[in-house]
Design a protein around this motif. Structure first.
Motif, PDB file in Angstrom:
ATOM      1  N   VAL A  85      -8.209  18.835 -57.041  1.00  0.00           N
ATOM      2  CA  VAL A  85      -7.659  17.625 -56.428  1.00  0.00           C
ATOM      3  C   VAL A  85      -8.408  16.422 -56.982  1.00  0.00           C
ATOM      4  O   VAL A  85      -9.631  16.452 -57.101  1.00  0.00           O
ATOM      5  N   VAL A  86      -7.667  15.371 -57.326  1.00  0.00           N
ATOM      6  CA  VAL A  86      -8.262  14.098 -57.739  1.00  0.00           C
ATOM      7  C   VAL A  86      -7.737  13.017 -56.814  1.00  0.00           C
ATOM      8  O   VAL A  86      -6.528  12.872 -56.622  1.00  0.00           O
ATOM      9  N   ALA A  87      -8.650  12.235 -56.221  1.00  0.00           N
ATOM     10  CA  ALA A  87      -8.284  11.108 -55.360  1.00  0.00           C
ATOM     11  C   ALA A  87      -8.706   9.823 -56.043  1.00  0.00           C
ATOM     12  O   ALA A  87      -9.852   9.701 -56.489  1.00  0.00           O
ATOM     13  N   SER A  88      -7.801   8.851 -56.127  1.00  0.00           N
ATOM     14  CA  SER A  88      -8.059   7.613 -56.864  1.00  0.00           C
ATOM     15  C   SER A  88      -8.015   6.402 -55.942  1.00  0.00           C
ATOM     16  O   SER A  88      -7.085   6.252 -55.137  1.00  0.00           O
ATOM     17  N   THR A  89      -8.997   5.502 -56.105  1.00  0.00           N
ATOM     18  CA  THR A  89      -8.998   4.217 -55.397  1.00  0.00           C
ATOM     19  C   THR A  89      -8.948   3.056 -56.384  1.00  0.00           C
ATOM     20  O   THR A  89      -9.340   1.934 -56.049  1.00  0.00           O
ATOM     21  N   LEU A 112      -4.005  12.128 -55.347  1.00  0.00           N
ATOM     22  CA  LEU A 112      -3.784  11.255 -54.198  1.00  0.00           C
ATOM     23  C   LEU A 112      -4.265   9.850 -54.531  1.00  0.00           C
ATOM     24  O   LEU A 112      -5.176   9.661 -55.337  1.00  0.00           O
ATOM     25  N   ASP A 113      -3.667   8.855 -53.862  1.00  0.00           N
ATOM     26  CA  ASP A 113      -4.167   7.489 -53.963  1.00  0.00           C
ATOM     27  C   ASP A 113      -3.873   6.737 -52.681  1.00  0.00           C
ATOM     28  O   ASP A 113      -3.344   7.306 -51.710  1.00  0.00           O
ATOM     29  N   ILE A 114      -4.208   5.456 -52.646  1.00  0.00           N
ATOM     30  CA  ILE A 114      -3.996   4.618 -51.465  1.00  0.00           C
ATOM     31  C   ILE A 114      -3.084   3.443 -51.807  1.00  0.00           C
ATOM     32  O   ILE A 114      -3.153   2.398 -51.174  1.00  0.00           O
ATOM     33  N   THR A 115      -2.219   3.604 -52.792  1.00  0.00           N
ATOM     34  CA  THR A 115      -1.353   2.517 -53.205  1.00  0.00           C
ATOM     35  C   THR A 115      -0.359   2.140 -52.116  1.00  0.00           C
ATOM     36  O   THR A 115       0.079   2.977 -51.327  1.00  0.00           O
ATOM     37  N   GLY A 116      -0.001   0.848 -52.099  1.00  0.00           N
ATOM     38  CA  GLY A 116       1.114   0.373 -51.301  1.00  0.00           C
ATOM     39  C   GLY A 116       2.137  -0.320 -52.173  1.00  0.00           C
ATOM     40  O   GLY A 116       2.913  -1.141 -51.687  1.00  0.00           O
ATOM     41  N   GLU A 117       2.167   0.035 -53.464  1.00  0.00           N
ATOM     42  CA  GLU A 117       2.990  -0.654 -54.463  1.00  0.00           C
ATOM     43  C   GLU A 117       4.263   0.146 -54.748  1.00  0.00           C
ATOM     44  O   GLU A 117       4.220   1.155 -55.447  1.00  0.00           O
ATOM     45  N   PRO A 118       5.420  -0.307 -54.239  1.00  0.00           N
ATOM     46  CA  PRO A 118       6.658   0.451 -54.456  1.00  0.00           C
ATOM     47  C   PRO A 118       7.012   0.625 -55.931  1.00  0.00           C
ATOM     48  O   PRO A 118       7.494   1.697 -56.326  1.00  0.00           O
ATOM     49  N   SER A 349      -7.086  13.558 -46.379  1.00  0.00           N
ATOM     50  CA  SER A 349      -5.926  14.031 -47.144  1.00  0.00           C
ATOM     51  C   SER A 349      -6.378  14.899 -48.309  1.00  0.00           C
ATOM     52  O   SER A 349      -5.781  15.951 -48.594  1.00  0.00           O
ATOM     53  N   ALA A 350      -7.423  14.467 -49.003  1.00  0.00           N
ATOM     54  CA  ALA A 350      -7.927  15.244 -50.133  1.00  0.00           C
ATOM     55  C   ALA A 350      -8.461  16.597 -49.670  1.00  0.00           C
ATOM     56  O   ALA A 350      -8.201  17.640 -50.294  1.00  0.00           O
ATOM     57  N   LEU A 351      -9.212  16.603 -48.575  1.00  0.00           N
ATOM     58  CA  LEU A 351      -9.725  17.872 -48.042  1.00  0.00           C
ATOM     59  C   LEU A 351      -8.586  18.771 -47.573  1.00  0.00           C
ATOM     60  O   LEU A 351      -8.644  20.004 -47.713  1.00  0.00           O
ATOM     61  N   CYS A 352      -7.546  18.155 -47.017  1.00  0.00           N
ATOM     62  CA  CYS A 352      -6.387  18.922 -46.566  1.00  0.00           C
ATOM     63  C   CYS A 352      -5.717  19.630 -47.741  1.00  0.00           C
ATOM     64  O   CYS A 352      -5.408  20.825 -47.678  1.00  0.00           O
TER      65      CYS A 352
END
Length: 391
Positions: A85-89, A112-118, A349-352
């Motif tokens: 798993v790779v999580a990006s900020t 995974l990421d935390i984007t809010g960009e459609p 989320s990443a751990l999940c």
């Protein structure tokens, strides 16, 4: 799940403000069995983050550090191939996000990421969804305040309604606190790219299959007074309704005909009017390159409020759902939405994805479609409130 890879999780962008908070959350809350690493472009800054983590848990003094840069595809490929798993900020994602998504999709690595960009999310679907389906990678965007409380909040709500008929849900968002520098930059970038955002959405619609025999909609509401809450509701043009709609398309629990509307809840009408005028002004200014550069320079990436300031921040999202003869009112609530809770949501989320028993999915999927109840249970244990209110 690529169990032979050396790392369960790699956090990319750990030297940023939100990335650092995510790393600190993992240092405090991750299980001992987690094999993880930090990744970023500056080895010295990564080492400084590791020192902070070692002060929390001395066992992290030797936490692996991986040097990788979004301008160096080979370095990103190496990160993706060594992790489950790779999580990006690292945002704004429309400028910096795609190379890592491409690397993870090709390597069969969950992302995974935390984007809010459609625009970014739609382009990643068009360009990388099929490859991720082929390799088994799960690409899960919007795993922060955009859009975990709204996606999981609607999921929590619809499960209390009969699924054999039409379901309608309205969400009302209230929050207090500062937004992050990354959110600020991403929002200004999105306001300046309305044409590109529309074209990306059209390209996605042209190739994305519709749910078979079901109707799923996210529709704009109207400004109005919500008497039972004592507040004004203003349509909120964020990515959240799109995420909710895609979850509804993926899960039969949302019924044969589902509709969602998304609002900001404000106490005073003048606040509504001022906010509308201010937003329209900003959207006009960011279209002009010099003013866009000036606005972007007002808040530098990596900056954020103090722990004391964040401790005073909060969010509440209320949902009103109707289906059949039932009406349900629910609430999702937590602390600082822009930083602390976003870091918590991304980390959990990443751990999940790394450890929990989850539905078989692949390609670009929403948090609900990928993780559903497993993530909801994790967030409840982590202190985010999901509750049903008197209807």
């Amino acid at each position: 799940m690529r169990a032979d890879r050396p790392y369960d999780l790699v956090l990319f962008g750990a030297t940023g403000f939100t990335g650092g908070l995510t790393a600190e959350y993992l240092a405090r809350q991750a299980p001992e069995r987690l094999r993880w690493a930090l990744a970023g472009r500056n080895p010295d800054k990564l080492a400084a983050v590791r020192e902070r983590l070692a002060a929390i848990d001395p066992a992290l003094a030797e936490l692996p550090l991986l040097t990788a840069d979004v301008t160096d595809p080979a370095s990103l490929r190496a990160v993706a191939e060594c992790a489950r798993v790779v999580a990006s900020t690292v945002g704004p994602y429309v400028h910096h996000g795609e190379p890592l998504v491409a690397a993870c999709a090709a390597a069969g690595t969950d992302y995974l990421d935390i984007t809010g960009e459609p625009e970014f999310v739609d382009r990643m679907y068009v360009r990388h969804h099929a490859e991720a389906v082929r390799t088994g990678a799960r690409l899960v965007h919007a795993c922060g305040f955009d859009s975990i409380p709204h996606d999981l909040g609607v999921w929590y709500t619809v499960k209390q309604l009969p699924a054999d008929g039409p379901i309608a849900v309205d969400g009302y968002v209230r929050a207090g606190g500062r937004f992050s520098a990354g959110t600020y930059h991403s929002a200004l970038t999105a306001f300046s790219r309305t044409g590109e955002t529309s074209r990306a959405a059209r390209a996605r619609r042209a190739m994305e299959p519709k749910p078979d025999g079901r109707r799923v909609r996210a529709v704009p509401g109207k400004v109005g007074r919500v008497r039972e809450f004592g507040q004004w509701a203003v349509p909120l043009p964020t990515i959240d309704p799109q995420v909710v709609r895609r979850s509804a398309a993926a899960r039969p629990e949302y019924g044969p005909d589902f509709r969602y509307r998304h609002f900001a809840a404000l106490k005073r009408l003048p606040t509504v009017l001022v906010a509308g005028v201010g937003l329209a002004g900003v959207m006009g200014l960011v279209k002009v390159a010099p003013t866009r550069r000036w606005l972007l320079g007002r808040l530098a990436s990596g900056q954020g409020p103090t722990a004391e300031q964040r401790a005073k921040s909060w969010f509440r999202v209320r949902f009103v759902g109707t289906g059949g003869d039932r009406r349900v009112v629910t609430e999702v609530a937590g602390g600082d939405p822009g930083y602390d809770e976003t870091a918590k949501m991304l980390a959990e989320s990443a751990l999940c994805l790394a450890f929990d028993d989850l539905p078989e999915t692949a390609g670009q999927v929403t948090p609900v479609a990928a993780m559903g109840d497993a993530l909801l249970d994790r967030l409840v244990r982590a202190g985010i409130t999901f509750r049903t209110l008197p209807a």
